[in-house]
Design a protein around this motif. Structure first.
Motif, PDB file in Angstrom:
ATOM      1  N   ARG A  10     -15.636  14.369  59.192  1.00 58.48           N
ATOM      2  CA  ARG A  10     -15.706  15.633  59.912  1.00 58.48           C
ATOM      3  C   ARG A  10     -14.337  16.021  60.467  1.00 58.48           C
ATOM      4  O   ARG A  10     -13.628  15.195  61.029  1.00 58.48           O
ATOM      5  N   VAL A  11     -14.009  17.289  60.298  1.00 58.22           N
ATOM      6  CA  VAL A  11     -12.747  17.819  60.806  1.00 58.22           C
ATOM      7  C   VAL A  11     -13.028  18.590  62.086  1.00 58.22           C
ATOM      8  O   VAL A  11     -13.843  19.529  62.099  1.00 58.22           O
ATOM      9  N   ALA A  12     -12.393  18.182  63.164  1.00 64.29           N
ATOM     10  CA  ALA A  12     -12.535  18.884  64.433  1.00 64.29           C
ATOM     11  C   ALA A  12     -11.616  20.103  64.439  1.00 64.29           C
ATOM     12  O   ALA A  12     -10.447  20.016  64.056  1.00 64.29           O
ATOM     13  N   LEU A 211      -5.504  11.853  64.391  1.00 66.15           N
ATOM     14  CA  LEU A 211      -4.309  12.575  63.970  1.00 66.15           C
ATOM     15  C   LEU A 211      -4.629  14.057  63.860  1.00 66.15           C
ATOM     16  O   LEU A 211      -5.698  14.436  63.368  1.00 66.15           O
ATOM     17  N   SER A 212      -3.694  14.881  64.310  1.00 66.17           N
ATOM     18  CA  SER A 212      -3.913  16.321  64.338  1.00 66.17           C
ATOM     19  C   SER A 212      -2.770  17.056  63.654  1.00 66.17           C
ATOM     20  O   SER A 212      -1.619  16.616  63.693  1.00 66.17           O
ATOM     21  N   ALA A 213      -3.099  18.183  63.030  1.00 66.82           N
ATOM     22  CA  ALA A 213      -2.104  19.041  62.382  1.00 66.82           C
ATOM     23  C   ALA A 213      -2.019  20.373  63.125  1.00 66.82           C
ATOM     24  O   ALA A 213      -3.035  20.926  63.535  1.00 66.82           O
ATOM     25  N   HIS A 214      -0.799  20.858  63.291  1.00 65.27           N
ATOM     26  CA  HIS A 214      -0.574  22.163  63.916  1.00 65.27           C
ATOM     27  C   HIS A 214       0.524  22.832  63.098  1.00 65.27           C
ATOM     28  O   HIS A 214       1.686  22.433  63.164  1.00 65.27           O
ATOM     29  N   CYS A 215       0.164  23.842  62.321  1.00 65.34           N
ATOM     30  CA  CYS A 215       1.109  24.427  61.366  1.00 65.34           C
ATOM     31  C   CYS A 215       1.395  25.893  61.672  1.00 65.34           C
ATOM     32  O   CYS A 215       0.475  26.671  61.954  1.00 65.34           O
ATOM     33  N   HIS A 216       2.671  26.245  61.559  1.00 62.11           N
ATOM     34  CA  HIS A 216       3.080  27.638  61.694  1.00 62.11           C
ATOM     35  C   HIS A 216       3.337  28.231  60.316  1.00 62.11           C
ATOM     36  O   HIS A 216       3.594  27.524  59.345  1.00 62.11           O
ATOM     37  N   ASP A 217       3.267  29.561  60.257  1.00 63.89           N
ATOM     38  CA  ASP A 217       3.176  30.250  58.967  1.00 63.89           C
ATOM     39  C   ASP A 217       4.472  30.928  58.544  1.00 63.89           C
ATOM     40  O   ASP A 217       4.445  31.905  57.809  1.00 63.89           O
ATOM     41  N   VAL A 234      -5.801  13.421  58.425  1.00 60.72           N
ATOM     42  CA  VAL A 234      -5.896  14.169  59.683  1.00 60.72           C
ATOM     43  C   VAL A 234      -7.345  14.607  59.890  1.00 60.72           C
ATOM     44  O   VAL A 234      -8.001  15.063  58.957  1.00 60.72           O
ATOM     45  N   ARG A 235      -7.816  14.467  61.128  1.00 62.67           N
ATOM     46  CA  ARG A 235      -9.195  14.845  61.411  1.00 62.67           C
ATOM     47  C   ARG A 235      -9.300  15.858  62.545  1.00 62.67           C
ATOM     48  O   ARG A 235     -10.376  16.079  63.087  1.00 62.67           O
ATOM     49  N   LEU A 267     -12.933  19.424  48.711  1.00 61.24           N
ATOM     50  CA  LEU A 267     -12.599  19.053  50.090  1.00 61.24           C
ATOM     51  C   LEU A 267     -13.909  18.710  50.804  1.00 61.24           C
ATOM     52  O   LEU A 267     -14.478  19.545  51.528  1.00 61.24           O
ATOM     53  N   PRO A 268     -14.408  17.501  50.630  1.00 58.77           N
ATOM     54  CA  PRO A 268     -15.742  17.129  51.152  1.00 58.77           C
ATOM     55  C   PRO A 268     -15.737  16.769  52.632  1.00 58.77           C
ATOM     56  O   PRO A 268     -16.073  15.655  53.027  1.00 58.77           O
ATOM     57  N   TYR A 269     -15.339  17.739  53.447  1.00 59.48           N
ATOM     58  CA  TYR A 269     -15.257  17.514  54.887  1.00 59.48           C
ATOM     59  C   TYR A 269     -16.136  18.536  55.605  1.00 59.48           C
ATOM     60  O   TYR A 269     -16.169  19.708  55.225  1.00 59.48           O
ATOM     61  N   SER A 270     -16.826  18.104  56.627  1.00 62.23           N
ATOM     62  CA  SER A 270     -17.693  18.993  57.383  1.00 62.23           C
ATOM     63  C   SER A 270     -16.974  19.502  58.629  1.00 62.23           C
ATOM     64  O   SER A 270     -15.948  18.965  59.047  1.00 62.23           O
TER      65      SER A 270
END
Length: 400
Positions: A10-12, A211-217, A234-235, A267-270
């Motif tokens: 699961r992705v938060a 682990l967390s991702a924060h991406c700018h565009d 990353v979750r 992408l088998p993530y809920s």
């Protein structure tokens, strides 16, 4: 550990619309708007709601406090986060602002690239490590849930980044967010950074650190980079409604949620996002700030489910799946639309005229369609009254 509730698949979703989003030009919201958006974000199903930057102003601190009390008081509501630099006064302000939340989080950050430390902070690596250790520990004294972000992580020396992560975890961080602060990465680079850190910092997996991702565009890759990070372990993904945020913006929440829903084969993530609330949330945000989503914006733009070409219109009328990979209703859009213009075909024109109470024979349709294409070459927007006007010669012949 505070994050064991998040299963591995699961992705938060960490929403930063009210913090990073509000920092962008034209996106400032007053207290009532922030509170209304916070309630809507909770209805949308975000896991973590970053309500603001408490030290920034008394108004922001007040808004965070109110959101913590009214939106975050329920045990099953979103985690309420407040941002803080690695400074004592920031962390103390953040801690006060989230006191009423059932699940509070302090999110603290410190620049770690040599460029940022030398040009902006004028400190050494050793001084940075000391500040990170002391301030993460301070935050952990106020709150069991502490997120740490090494600002400009993607331009930080890899060996130093590993050391920063180790120090933050030892001091009590429970989430490590490695941001692409300036939108510099391509997906392969961003995923490799997370794989490297996981391999070299065993405490991440052993200690249940999220682990967390924060991406700018800045290069248009925020969503692609976020997906690459998910595939690298990353979750938690940090994003904003309509992709608002500093400079070119953040990863768009609605795009990430839609991709994870539509492409579960790859992408088998809920996730917990209530998909039918995406469009209403986007529309509410547009009403709070000075601009809405671009018409061609994926998922929530005005043209996302609009069809102007005749071939497309015909296909959608026969079976929407011919040109739509999701239904408009699935993301909260009332319906698709057939936009009449010079690229439209006879079938779309016939359908709209029938809806307006004017069914036509084949010969009548041919005549009206000829007049329609002539008008469309001269006029960009065709309104219903224009269509009715095209009928006059045909109706006169019919009634003669």
């Amino acid at each position: 550990m505070p994050h064991q509730e998040f299963e591995d698949h699961r992705v938060a979703i960490f929403d930063t619309t009210l913090r990073d989003g509000e920092q962008s030009p034209g996106c400032t919201m007053h207290h009532g708007e922030k509170l209304r958006m916070a309630h809507q974000l909770a209805a949308l199903g975000v896991d973590i709601l970053e309500a603001g930057f408490a030290i920034a102003s008394d108004g922001d601190s007040h808004s965070i406090r109110t959101i913590a009390r009214e939106v975050g008081a329920a045990a099953r509501g979103p985690i309420i986060a407040s941002l803080a630099r690695c400074k004592r006064e920031d962390i103390e302000a953040a801690a006060r602002s989230i006191e009423a939340a059932a699940r509070p989080r302090i999110h603290t950050f410190h620049s770690t690239s040599d460029l940022h430390m030398a040009a902006k902070l004028k400190i050494t690596r050793e001084q940075a490590l000391d500040q990170i250790a002391a301030m993460v520990a301070l935050a952990r004294g106020y709150c069991d849930d502490v997120e740490f972000s090494p600002e400009d992580a993607t331009r930080t020396d890899p060996d130093f980044l590993v050391k920063v992560c180790e120090v933050a975890i030892e001091a009590g961080a429970t989430t490590l967010n490695l941001p692409d602060t300036v939108g510099y990465c391509i997906p392969e680079d961003y995923a490799a950074m997370f794989l490297m850190v996981r391999a070299r910092v065993p405490a991440i997996d052993a200690g249940g650190i999220v682990l967390s991702a924060h991406c700018h565009d800045d290069l248009g890759l925020a969503v692609a980079n976020s997906l690459a990070a998910i595939q690298a372990g990353v979750r938690q993904v940090e994003c904003a409604i309509n992709g608002i945020g500093e400079r070119a913006g953040n990863a768009a929440l609605e795009e990430i949620a839609a991709i994870l829903t539509v492409r579960r084969d790859k992408l088998p993530y809920s996730h917990n996002i209530v998909m039918s609330q995406l469009y209403p949330t986007s529309q509410m945000l547009a009403g709070c700030i000075s601009f809405g989503a671009a018409p061609n914006k994926a998922i929530v733009g005005a043209n996302a489910f609009a069809h102007a070409a005749g071939i497309h219109q015909h296909g959608v009328m026969v079976n929407p799946l011919t040109y739509e990979i999701m239904t408009p209703e699935s993301v909260g859009v009332p319906s698709n639309s057939l936009v009449l213009g010079k690229h439209s075909g006879r079938r779309a024109l016939e359908k709209r005229l029938a809806e307006l109470g004017h069914p036509l024979t084949r010969a009548e349709l041919d005549a009206v369609y000829h007049r329609f294409t002539e008008l469309a070459d001269r006029k960009k927007t065709i309104y219903d009254q224009d269509l009715i006007g095209l009928l006059a010669p045909t109706e006169q012949r019919v009634h003669a």
